[in-house]
Design an enzyme around this catalytic site. Structure first.
Site, PDB file in Angstrom:
ATOM      1  N   TYR A 143       0.841  -1.209   0.000  1.00 33.92           N
ATOM      2  CA  TYR A 143       0.000   0.000   0.000  1.00 33.92           C
ATOM      3  C   TYR A 143       0.873   1.255   0.000  1.00 33.92           C
ATOM      4  O   TYR A 143       0.738   2.132  -0.866  1.00 33.92           O
ATOM      5  CB  TYR A 143      -0.934  -0.013   1.219  1.00 33.92           C
ATOM      6  CG  TYR A 143      -1.644   1.302   1.459  1.00 33.92           C
ATOM      7  CD1 TYR A 143      -2.635   1.763   0.594  1.00 33.92           C
ATOM      8  CD2 TYR A 143      -1.328   2.100   2.575  1.00 33.92           C
ATOM      9  CE1 TYR A 143      -3.275   2.975   0.811  1.00 33.92           C
ATOM     10  CE2 TYR A 143      -1.970   3.309   2.803  1.00 33.92           C
ATOM     11  CZ  TYR A 143      -2.939   3.744   1.924  1.00 33.92           C
ATOM     12  OH  TYR A 143      -3.570   4.948   2.141  1.00 33.92           O
ATOM     13  N   ASN A 172      -3.404  10.076  10.245  1.00 30.09           N
ATOM     14  CA  ASN A 172      -4.628   9.282  10.460  1.00 30.09           C
ATOM     15  C   ASN A 172      -5.884  10.129  10.326  1.00 30.09           C
ATOM     16  O   ASN A 172      -6.249  10.870  11.252  1.00 30.09           O
ATOM     17  CB  ASN A 172      -4.574   8.598  11.822  1.00 30.09           C
ATOM     18  CG  ASN A 172      -3.576   7.461  11.827  1.00 30.09           C
ATOM     19  OD1 ASN A 172      -2.405   7.656  11.509  1.00 30.09           O
ATOM     20  ND2 ASN A 172      -4.037   6.278  12.134  1.00 30.09           N
ATOM     21  N   LEU A 192      -9.269   2.721  14.135  1.00 32.53           N
ATOM     22  CA  LEU A 192      -9.414   2.664  15.594  1.00 32.53           C
ATOM     23  C   LEU A 192     -10.649   3.401  16.125  1.00 32.53           C
ATOM     24  O   LEU A 192     -11.429   2.831  16.895  1.00 32.53           O
ATOM     25  CB  LEU A 192      -8.142   3.244  16.245  1.00 32.53           C
ATOM     26  CG  LEU A 192      -8.172   3.315  17.770  1.00 32.53           C
ATOM     27  CD1 LEU A 192      -8.268   1.931  18.379  1.00 32.53           C
ATOM     28  CD2 LEU A 192      -6.924   4.050  18.286  1.00 32.53           C
ATOM     29  N   GLY A 286       3.051  -4.983  10.823  1.00 33.23           N
ATOM     30  CA  GLY A 286       3.283  -3.786  10.006  1.00 33.23           C
ATOM     31  C   GLY A 286       2.938  -2.471  10.671  1.00 33.23           C
ATOM     32  O   GLY A 286       2.957  -1.429  10.021  1.00 33.23           O
TER      33      GLY A 286
HETATM   34  N1  LIG Z   1      -8.522   7.016   5.750  1.00 33.16           N
HETATM   35  C1  LIG Z   1      -7.282   7.327   6.099  1.00 33.16           C
HETATM   36  O1  LIG Z   1      -6.938   7.386   7.312  1.00 33.16           O
HETATM   37  C2  LIG Z   1      -6.247   7.632   5.048  1.00 33.16           C
HETATM   38  C3  LIG Z   1      -4.961   7.936   5.470  1.00 33.16           C
HETATM   39  C4  LIG Z   1      -3.996   8.228   4.499  1.00 33.16           C
HETATM   40  C5  LIG Z   1      -4.326   8.269   3.143  1.00 33.16           C
HETATM   41  N2  LIG Z   1      -5.605   7.967   2.754  1.00 33.16           N
HETATM   42  C6  LIG Z   1      -5.917   8.015   1.321  1.00 33.16           C
HETATM   43  O2  LIG Z   1      -7.068   8.844   1.133  1.00 33.16           O
HETATM   44  C7  LIG Z   1      -7.841   8.385   0.023  1.00 33.16           C
HETATM   45  C8  LIG Z   1      -9.292   8.246   0.436  1.00 33.16           C
HETATM   46  O3  LIG Z   1      -9.381   7.345   1.533  1.00 33.16           O
HETATM   47  P1  LIG Z   1     -10.788   7.000   2.196  1.00 33.16           P
HETATM   48  O4  LIG Z   1     -10.535   6.629   3.605  1.00 33.16           O
HETATM   49  O5  LIG Z   1     -11.759   8.084   1.881  1.00 33.16           O
HETATM   50  O6  LIG Z   1     -11.184   5.687   1.382  1.00 33.16           O
HETATM   51  P2  LIG Z   1     -12.615   5.194   0.854  1.00 33.16           P
HETATM   52  O7  LIG Z   1     -12.470   3.757   0.524  1.00 33.16           O
HETATM   53  O8  LIG Z   1     -13.696   5.612   1.798  1.00 33.16           O
HETATM   54  O9  LIG Z   1     -12.796   6.061  -0.482  1.00 33.16           O
HETATM   55  C9  LIG Z   1     -12.244   5.689  -1.728  1.00 33.16           C
HETATM   56  C10 LIG Z   1     -13.277   6.015  -2.802  1.00 33.16           C
HETATM   57  O10 LIG Z   1     -12.714   5.736  -4.082  1.00 33.16           O
HETATM   58  C11 LIG Z   1     -13.611   4.926  -4.840  1.00 33.16           C
HETATM   59  N3  LIG Z   1     -12.785   4.093  -5.734  1.00 33.16           N
HETATM   60  C12 LIG Z   1     -11.908   3.112  -5.371  1.00 33.16           C
HETATM   61  N4  LIG Z   1     -11.333   2.596  -6.467  1.00 33.16           N
HETATM   62  C13 LIG Z   1     -11.844   3.267  -7.538  1.00 33.16           C
HETATM   63  C14 LIG Z   1     -11.635   3.198  -8.935  1.00 33.16           C
HETATM   64  N5  LIG Z   1     -10.786   2.320  -9.481  1.00 33.16           N
HETATM   65  N6  LIG Z   1     -12.324   4.036  -9.733  1.00 33.16           N
HETATM   66  C15 LIG Z   1     -13.187   4.941  -9.229  1.00 33.16           C
HETATM   67  N7  LIG Z   1     -13.437   5.060  -7.894  1.00 33.16           N
HETATM   68  C16 LIG Z   1     -12.768   4.219  -7.071  1.00 33.16           C
HETATM   69  C17 LIG Z   1     -14.381   4.134  -3.801  1.00 33.16           C
HETATM   70  O11 LIG Z   1     -15.639   3.653  -4.277  1.00 33.16           O
HETATM   71  C18 LIG Z   1     -14.535   5.154  -2.694  1.00 33.16           C
HETATM   72  O12 LIG Z   1     -15.677   5.947  -2.876  1.00 33.16           O
HETATM   73  C19 LIG Z   1      -7.178   7.087  -0.444  1.00 33.16           C
HETATM   74  O13 LIG Z   1      -6.385   7.379  -1.576  1.00 33.16           O
HETATM   75  C20 LIG Z   1      -6.314   6.679   0.738  1.00 33.16           C
HETATM   76  O14 LIG Z   1      -5.198   5.942   0.341  1.00 33.16           O
HETATM   77  C21 LIG Z   1      -6.571   7.664   3.672  1.00 33.16           C
HETATM   78  O1  LIG Z   2      -9.000  -2.635  16.178  1.00 32.61           O
HETATM   79  C1  LIG Z   2      -7.990  -1.900  16.232  1.00 32.61           C
HETATM   80  C2  LIG Z   2      -7.626  -1.022  15.181  1.00 32.61           C
HETATM   81  C3  LIG Z   2      -6.473  -0.258  15.317  1.00 32.61           C
HETATM   82  N1  LIG Z   2      -5.700  -0.367  16.431  1.00 32.61           N
HETATM   83  C4  LIG Z   2      -4.481   0.441  16.555  1.00 32.61           C
HETATM   84  O2  LIG Z   2      -4.831   1.783  16.404  1.00 32.61           O
HETATM   85  C5  LIG Z   2      -3.813   2.515  15.720  1.00 32.61           C
HETATM   86  C6  LIG Z   2      -4.417   3.198  14.509  1.00 32.61           C
HETATM   87  O3  LIG Z   2      -4.829   2.190  13.584  1.00 32.61           O
HETATM   88  P1  LIG Z   2      -5.742   2.491  12.305  1.00 32.61           P
HETATM   89  O4  LIG Z   2      -6.899   3.338  12.710  1.00 32.61           O
HETATM   90  O5  LIG Z   2      -6.014   1.178  11.660  1.00 32.61           O
HETATM   91  O6  LIG Z   2      -4.816   3.401  11.390  1.00 32.61           O
HETATM   92  P2  LIG Z   2      -3.349   3.105  10.828  1.00 32.61           P
HETATM   93  O7  LIG Z   2      -3.049   1.672  10.756  1.00 32.61           O
HETATM   94  O8  LIG Z   2      -2.411   3.971  11.624  1.00 32.61           O
HETATM   95  O9  LIG Z   2      -3.457   3.587   9.322  1.00 32.61           O
HETATM   96  C7  LIG Z   2      -4.108   4.792   8.910  1.00 32.61           C
HETATM   97  O10 LIG Z   2      -3.184   5.825   8.838  1.00 32.61           O
HETATM   98  C8  LIG Z   2      -2.132   5.611   7.895  1.00 32.61           C
HETATM   99  C9  LIG Z   2      -1.221   6.791   7.937  1.00 32.61           C
HETATM  100  O11 LIG Z   2      -0.750   7.002   9.240  1.00 32.61           O
HETATM  101  C10 LIG Z   2      -2.715   5.459   6.505  1.00 32.61           C
HETATM  102  O12 LIG Z   2      -1.690   5.173   5.607  1.00 32.61           O
HETATM  103  C11 LIG Z   2      -3.735   4.344   6.479  1.00 32.61           C
HETATM  104  O13 LIG Z   2      -4.358   4.353   5.204  1.00 32.61           O
HETATM  105  C12 LIG Z   2      -4.758   4.596   7.545  1.00 32.61           C
HETATM  106  O14 LIG Z   2      -5.638   3.485   7.587  1.00 32.61           O
HETATM  107  C13 LIG Z   2      -2.746   1.485  15.335  1.00 32.61           C
HETATM  108  O15 LIG Z   2      -1.746   1.535  16.299  1.00 32.61           O
HETATM  109  C14 LIG Z   2      -3.477   0.135  15.461  1.00 32.61           C
HETATM  110  O16 LIG Z   2      -2.620  -0.913  15.868  1.00 32.61           O
HETATM  111  C15 LIG Z   2      -6.043  -1.220  17.475  1.00 32.61           C
HETATM  112  O17 LIG Z   2      -5.346  -1.324  18.483  1.00 32.61           O
HETATM  113  N2  LIG Z   2      -7.185  -1.973  17.345  1.00 32.61           N
END
Ligand SMILES: NC(=O)c1ccc[n+]([C@@H]2O[C@H](COP(=O)([O-])OP(=O)(O)OC[C@H]3O[C@@H](n4cnc5c(N)ncnc54)[C@H](O)[C@@H]3O)[C@@H](O)[C@H]2O)c1
Ligand SMILES: O=c1ccn([C@@H]2O[C@H](COP(=O)(O)OP(=O)(O)O[C@H]3O[C@H](CO)[C@@H](O)[C@H](O)[C@H]3O)[C@@H](O)[C@H]2O)c(=O)[nH]1
Length: 329
Positions: A143, A172, A192, A286
């Site tokens: 990823y 996050n 989380l 990881g």
């Molecule tokens: N959620 C987090 O904590 C977090 C942290 C760091 C980075 N990001 C990045 O932010 C972005 C959005 O994350 P999110 O949490 O909103 O995810 P999400 O899964 O809620 O949103 C992703 C959206 O993209 C659409 N999608 C996926 N593949 C597609 C494709 N091939 N064509 C068209 N649409 C497609 C999905 O249907 C969905 O609506 C991602 O790129 C993710 O890597 C998220």
């Molecule tokens: O059931 C759970 C879920 C999570 N955690 C912990 O909570 C923290 C946060 O976890 P999570 O909310 O899953 O976020 P991350 O794994 O830190 O990853 C998020 O944040 C990253 C950037 O920091 C992004 O790359 C990812 O897409 C996004 O999912 C971590 O220490 C996990 O080990 C638990 O202990 N129990």
């Protein structure tokens, strides 16, 4: 008013972006294949939702021929670290190959600039904290590697074809729209804060705390939780930065404050007034011990200033959304 294409606008972060772009007066088209997003996450009327795949070159050609966009925001991606280790091919196809198709189409149709959703996972195991933009990028899972590859492509596409972009590395993402209309909806949910809130609501089994033996104060992992509305605000600033003619770059986005898993559970208890049912579990593969952003560059260059930095506020907005969701179902 500018015309923008929001790819992945039906997802968690994308739908908050849509909301904020509309408030700022922009004209939007959303492209989303609804693979993990929800059509009803787009609560506003009069938005053109194109249901389709960002890797579909013919669809992109017709979109870019039909409309003249002033910018593209690309949120669409697969997002689960663990899944990416088991199914790397899907992750490289979806996150790298499909983004390459998008970049090629943008160059051919002379569309730009681009704001790209990157992640703290591009850094891998931190060598120092807080993590600034100069920190080495050594992703430790497919990823993170897929996002790193796109960051490299963006630099090369600027050099060779003049495509301007900003990669925003979210730490996050958390919280929900303060007005309570939209919020976090992942299925399966792995994050989380929503999992802790679901455990309080009795909608799931007790939360598993992944590891209490990390080299941190209370032994649980530390993360930098950044409100989704503040993230959306950074995108608006990044667009303005590029429209002003500034160069392609990348920014780390967080609050600069680390909260341990236990500290988040404490915040959930304060906000909900209820204990979080939990059990201790082994470490999740990881997970780095400590991920905290140094966002001084985004603050000084973009003028970005997170408004909802307080962890209790972030949890309170997520809690308001989760309670609404429960009533809706
Ligand atoms: N959620 C987090 O904590 C977090 C942290 C760091 C980075 N990001 C990045 O932010 C972005 C959005 O994350 P999110 O949490 O909103 O995810 P999400 O899964 O809620 O949103 C992703 C959206 O993209 C659409 N999608 C996926 N593949 C597609 C494709 N091939 N064509 C068209 N649409 C497609 C999905 O249907 C969905 O609506 C991602 O790129 C993710 O890597 C998220
Ligand atoms: O059931 C759970 C879920 C999570 N955690 C912990 O909570 C923290 C946060 O976890 P999570 O909310 O899953 O976020 P991350 O794994 O830190 O990853 C998020 O944040 C990253 C950037 O920091 C992004 O790359 C990812 O897409 C996004 O999912 C971590 O220490 C996990 O080990 C638990 O202990 N129990």
């Amino acid at each position: 008013m500018s015309k923008l294409l929001v790819i992945g606008g039906a997802g968690y972060i994308g739908c908050h972006m849509v909301n904020q772009l509309l408030k700022a007066g922009h004209d939007l088209v959303v492209l989303d294949d609804l693979s993990t997003g929800f059509e009803n996450a787009i609560v506003e009327d009069d938005i053109r939702l194109v249901i389709g795949d960002v890797g579909d070159r013919r669809l992109l050609d017709s979109l870019f021929s039909d409309e003249k966009f002033d910018g593209v925001l690309h949120f669409a991606s697969l997002i689960q670290v663990g899944e990416s280790v088991v199914e790397p091919a899907r992750y490289y196809r979806s996150n790298v190959a499909k983004t390459l198709t998008l970049l090629e189409a943008m160059v051919e149709h002379d569309v730009g600039p681009l704001i790209f959703s990157s992640t703290a996972a591009v850094f891998g195991e931190p060598e120092y904290s807080p993590i600034d933009e100069a920190h080495p990028q050594v992703p430790i899972n497919p990823y993170g590697a897929s996002k790193y590859m796109v960051e490299r492509m963006l630099e090369d596409f600027d050099r060779a074809y003049g495509l301007k972009s900003v990669a925003l590395r979210y730490f996050n993402a958390a919280g929900a729209d303060p007005e309570g209309h939209i919020g976090e909806r992942h299925d399966p949910e792995t994050h989380l804060i929503p999992l802790a809130l679901h455990a309080v609501l009795g909608a799931r089994p007790p939360l598993k705390v992944f590891g209490r033996d990390y080299p941190t104060k209370d032994g649980t992992c530390i993360r930098d939780y950044i409100h989704v509305t503040d993230l959306a605000e950074a995108h608006l600033r990044a667009l303005e930065y590029l429209w002003a003619g500034n160069p392609t770059t990348r920014f780390n986005l967080g609050n600069g404050n680390g909260f341990s898993v236990q500290a988040v559970l404490d915040a959930v208890e304060r906000v909900t007034g209820q204990p979080v049912p939990y059990e201790d579990a082994p470490r999740r593969a990881g997970d780095p011990a400590n991920l905290v952003a140094d966002s001084r560059a985004a603050k000084s260059i973009l003028g970005w200033n997170p408004r909802y930095a307080d962890i209790d506020t972030i949890v309170a907005h997520a809690w308001a959304w989760e309670q609404k969701r429960v009533k809706l179902t």
